[in-house]
Design a protein around this motif. Structure first.
Motif, PDB file in Angstrom:
ATOM      1  N   GLY A 142       4.260  -1.754   3.804  1.00  0.00           N
ATOM      2  CA  GLY A 142       5.076  -2.340   4.862  1.00  0.00           C
ATOM      3  C   GLY A 142       6.060  -3.348   4.318  1.00  0.00           C
ATOM      4  N   PHE A 143       7.027  -3.684   5.173  1.00  0.00           N
ATOM      5  CA  PHE A 143       8.087  -4.604   4.775  1.00  0.00           C
ATOM      6  C   PHE A 143       8.467  -5.519   5.936  1.00  0.00           C
ATOM      7  CE2 PHE A 143       8.720  -0.779   2.216  1.00  0.00           C
ATOM      8  CZ  PHE A 143       8.755  -1.317   0.934  1.00  0.00           C
TER       9      PHE A 143
ATOM     10  N   GLY B 295       1.229  -8.337  -5.247  1.00  0.00           N
ATOM     11  CA  GLY B 295       2.342  -7.957  -6.102  1.00  0.00           C
ATOM     12  C   GLY B 295       2.266  -6.582  -6.724  1.00  0.00           C
ATOM     13  N   ASN B 296       1.214  -5.813  -6.421  1.00  0.00           N
ATOM     14  CA  ASN B 296       1.071  -4.500  -7.056  1.00  0.00           C
ATOM     15  C   ASN B 296       0.800  -3.392  -6.045  1.00  0.00           C
ATOM     16  OD1 ASN B 296      -1.471  -5.222  -6.279  1.00  0.00           O
ATOM     17  ND2 ASN B 296      -2.436  -4.986  -8.283  1.00  0.00           N
ATOM     18  N   SER B 297       1.176  -3.627  -4.805  1.00  0.00           N
ATOM     19  CA  SER B 297       0.912  -2.641  -3.760  1.00  0.00           C
ATOM     20  C   SER B 297       1.943  -1.524  -3.805  1.00  0.00           C
ATOM     21  CB  SER B 297       0.953  -3.321  -2.384  1.00  0.00           C
ATOM     22  OG  SER B 297       2.297  -3.694  -2.067  1.00  0.00           O
ATOM     23  N   LEU B 298       1.713  -0.483  -3.003  1.00  0.00           N
ATOM     24  CA  LEU B 298       2.683   0.593  -2.861  1.00  0.00           C
ATOM     25  C   LEU B 298       4.007   0.048  -2.351  1.00  0.00           C
ATOM     26  CD1 LEU B 298       3.443   3.597  -2.867  1.00  0.00           C
ATOM     27  CD2 LEU B 298       2.330   3.799  -0.629  1.00  0.00           C
ATOM     28  N   SER B 299       3.960  -0.926  -1.454  1.00  0.00           N
ATOM     29  CA  SER B 299       5.192  -1.555  -0.962  1.00  0.00           C
ATOM     30  C   SER B 299       5.974  -2.197  -2.105  1.00  0.00           C
ATOM     31  CB  SER B 299       4.864  -2.644   0.072  1.00  0.00           C
ATOM     32  OG  SER B 299       3.921  -2.232   1.003  1.00  0.00           O
ATOM     33  N   ASP B 300       5.279  -2.925  -2.953  1.00  0.00           N
ATOM     34  CA  ASP B 300       5.937  -3.599  -4.073  1.00  0.00           C
ATOM     35  C   ASP B 300       6.580  -2.589  -5.018  1.00  0.00           C
ATOM     36  OD1 ASP B 300       4.982  -6.230  -3.276  1.00  0.00           O
ATOM     37  OD2 ASP B 300       3.023  -5.590  -3.983  1.00  0.00           O
TER      38      ASP B 300
ATOM     39  N   LEU C  13      -2.633  -7.627   4.315  1.00  0.00           N
ATOM     40  CA  LEU C  13      -1.804  -6.430   4.442  1.00  0.00           C
ATOM     41  C   LEU C  13      -0.767  -6.418   3.316  1.00  0.00           C
ATOM     42  CD1 LEU C  13      -1.225  -6.275   8.306  1.00  0.00           C
ATOM     43  CD2 LEU C  13      -2.929  -5.064   6.932  1.00  0.00           C
ATOM     44  N   PRO C  14      -0.412  -5.248   2.810  1.00  0.00           N
ATOM     45  CA  PRO C  14       0.511  -5.164   1.669  1.00  0.00           C
ATOM     46  C   PRO C  14       1.970  -5.213   2.118  1.00  0.00           C
ATOM     47  CG  PRO C  14      -0.254  -2.977   2.238  1.00  0.00           C
ATOM     48  CD  PRO C  14      -0.959  -3.918   3.176  1.00  0.00           C
TER      49      PRO C  14
ATOM     50  N   ILE D 281      11.417   3.704   1.785  1.00  0.00           N
ATOM     51  CA  ILE D 281      10.582   4.613   2.569  1.00  0.00           C
ATOM     52  C   ILE D 281      10.519   5.983   1.909  1.00  0.00           C
ATOM     53  CG2 ILE D 281      10.555   5.908   4.745  1.00  0.00           C
ATOM     54  CD1 ILE D 281      11.383   3.289   6.125  1.00  0.00           C
ATOM     55  N   GLN D 282      11.646   6.452   1.383  1.00  0.00           N
ATOM     56  CA  GLN D 282      11.614   7.725   0.672  1.00  0.00           C
ATOM     57  C   GLN D 282      10.667   7.662  -0.526  1.00  0.00           C
ATOM     58  OE1 GLN D 282      15.876   8.235   0.053  1.00  0.00           O
ATOM     59  NE2 GLN D 282      15.927   9.883   1.559  1.00  0.00           N
ATOM     60  N   GLY D 283      10.633   6.520  -1.199  1.00  0.00           N
ATOM     61  CA  GLY D 283       9.704   6.364  -2.319  1.00  0.00           C
ATOM     62  C   GLY D 283       8.260   6.427  -1.872  1.00  0.00           C
TER      63      GLY D 283
END
Length: 451
Positions: free
Chosen positions: A263-264, A283-288, A324-325, A366-368
């Motif tokens: 999320g962002f 700092g190492n989540s999928l969002s990051d 939450l990430p 989001i595409q990533g």
């Protein structure tokens, strides 16, 4: 069977989002026009201004849920404040002329000011005035949500011109039990895992710090709504800053902790000066990873901000026990540009091109997220790409570059590295590398191993 189980059982996922074209200049113009409609409204933590703003947003987003919670409600460690509404405010000087007129600039009144109608000398009035000596032509944005006060904001140049004498201060406002309004929109995907996108709707007329977030969120939601198949579910949240996200967490925490994988925050995404990134707490989540990857391939340069410099709702979403990430993508980050929280943060600071750049950064992130997967090779040794129509029939000096992605997606299909890892290693955008993965998978050369 859950949506996730259905997706897993098919050993497939949609790539419509990955390959959807990102927005063009028309979207920038549309966002700027929507900003112009929202600009005059005086928003605060609560009140008619928030309701009017959410009504406009609801007109843009079918399915947006308009929600509210009563004043006084306990939410985690906080309590929902009384509702504030303002109709007019002004000062009358010793010469009978009005100044600090709310109807000319809604920043002239301290947010959540108590109602007042009294006369006082300039020396006493000074205790209720706010200005910025270092920005003498700017009206500051000042609030007092949780302690009863009243006040006026003006440029420092105006303040220095005030003449001694009696002044009449008028603030025609109410502060009384009511409700606090917010909204959300859930766009189901083929998985019940969610991407959370949150923005705030609580500031009066400021362009980059406030309105760029909601208008980019609206356009991002429209883009996702137009895509036939989405891998993930997307949850958009429009809340007053801090108390709004706390309210939302108090109602949805268990669900969010179970389902949100990325999320962002969406704010300060409208100017053309810069790009910026602030990670989640870990700092190492999928969002990051997806956010940084997006900016590396979208922006010529960007600034990486420490999570220690957080100041918006990432404080709530990333707080201990919530975890939450949630990361943040910016143009010029809040509290780093001179116009921040002043009348100079206006619609000349934000541009259609700036908004478009911010929108495209989120689309790429989001595409990533949608494209990322881990693969395992299904044949031993290098596959014969030519027999499958994946290799040029004529070998030239450009052949290797043409098949660079194919060769390396297969070469790292060891079940350990995901596609974001490979894309970063190759310095290629994942939305391009995903095409190679799709082609290899369609020919049975690789298979997803993260199921």
């Amino acid at each position: 069977m859950s949506q996730t189980e259905k997706l897993t059982s098919s050993r497939d996922f949609p790539l419509d989002t990955v390959f959807a074209p990102i927005s063009t200049a028309r979207a920038g113009t549309d966002m700027y026009e929507l900003m112009g409609r929202l600009w005059p409204i005086c928003r605060s933590l609560s009140g008619q201004g928030v309701r009017d703003s959410l009504a406009i947003i609801a007109g843009e987003l079918p399915g947006l849920r308009l929600l509210d919670v009563p004043s006084g409600t306990k939410c985690l460690d906080w309590q929902v404040p009384d509702e504030w509404n303002i109709r007019d405010a002004y000062l009358v000087g010793p010469d009978g002329n009005r100044l600090c007129e709310f109807k000319k600039n809604n920043l002239h009144v301290m947010g959540y000011s108590l109602p007042v109608d009294e006369e006082l000398d300039l020396d006493d009035l000074q205790n209720h005035l706010y200005s910025l000596p270092d920005l003498p032509t700017a009206v500051p944005y000042v609030t007092s949500y949780y302690r009863p006060r009243w006040g006026f904001c003006l440029t420092h140049e105006q303040r220095e011109r005030l003449q001694p004498g009696r002044y009449r201060a008028v603030i025609d406002a109410t502060l009384a039990p009511g409700r606090l309004d917010f909204a959300d929109l859930v766009l189901p995907g083929e998985s019940d895992e969610e991407v959370l996108l949150s923005t705030y709707v609580c500031h009066p007329s400021m362009a980059n710090n406030e309105l760029s977030g909601p208008v980019v969120a609206v356009q991002l939601a429209k883009w996702l709504m137009a895509i036939p198949r989405r891998r993930y579910t997307y949850r958009f949240v429009f809340v007053p800053e801090t108390i709004g996200s706390i309210i939302y967490l108090s109602r949805h925490l268990d669900h969010l902790k179970q389902h949100v994988i990325a999320g962002f925050m969406i704010n300060c995404v409208g100017d053309e000066r810069a790009y910026g990134f602030m990670p989640s707490r870990e700092g190492n989540s999928l969002s990051d990873r997806a956010g940084l990857h997006a900016l590396r391939h979208h922006a010529t340069a960007f600034e990486q901000h420490s999570f220690l410099m957080r100041g918006s709702d990432e404080r709530q979403y990333c707080s201990p026990g919530v975890d939450l990430p949630i990361a943040s993508l910016f143009r010029s980050k809040y509290n780093t540009y001179p116009e921040y929280h002043t009348s100079l943060d206006d619609m000349t600071l934000v541009t259609p091109a700036g908004l478009l750049g911010g929108l495209q950064a989120f689309q790429r992130a989001i595409q990533g997220i949608e494209a990322n997967a881990t693969y395992t090779a299904q044949v031993l040794g290098e596959p014969n790409l030519g027999s499958r129509g994946l290799y040029p029939t004529t070998s030239t000096r450009d052949t290797f570059q043409i098949v660079f992605g194919l060769i390396n997606v297969f070469g790292y299909a060891d079940g350990k590295r995901d596609l974001l890892d490979v894309a970063d290693l190759l310095d290629m955008p994942i939305w391009e590398l995903a095409k190679a993965a799709r082609d290899l998978q369609s020919h049975g050369l690789i298979a997803r191993s993260d199921l």
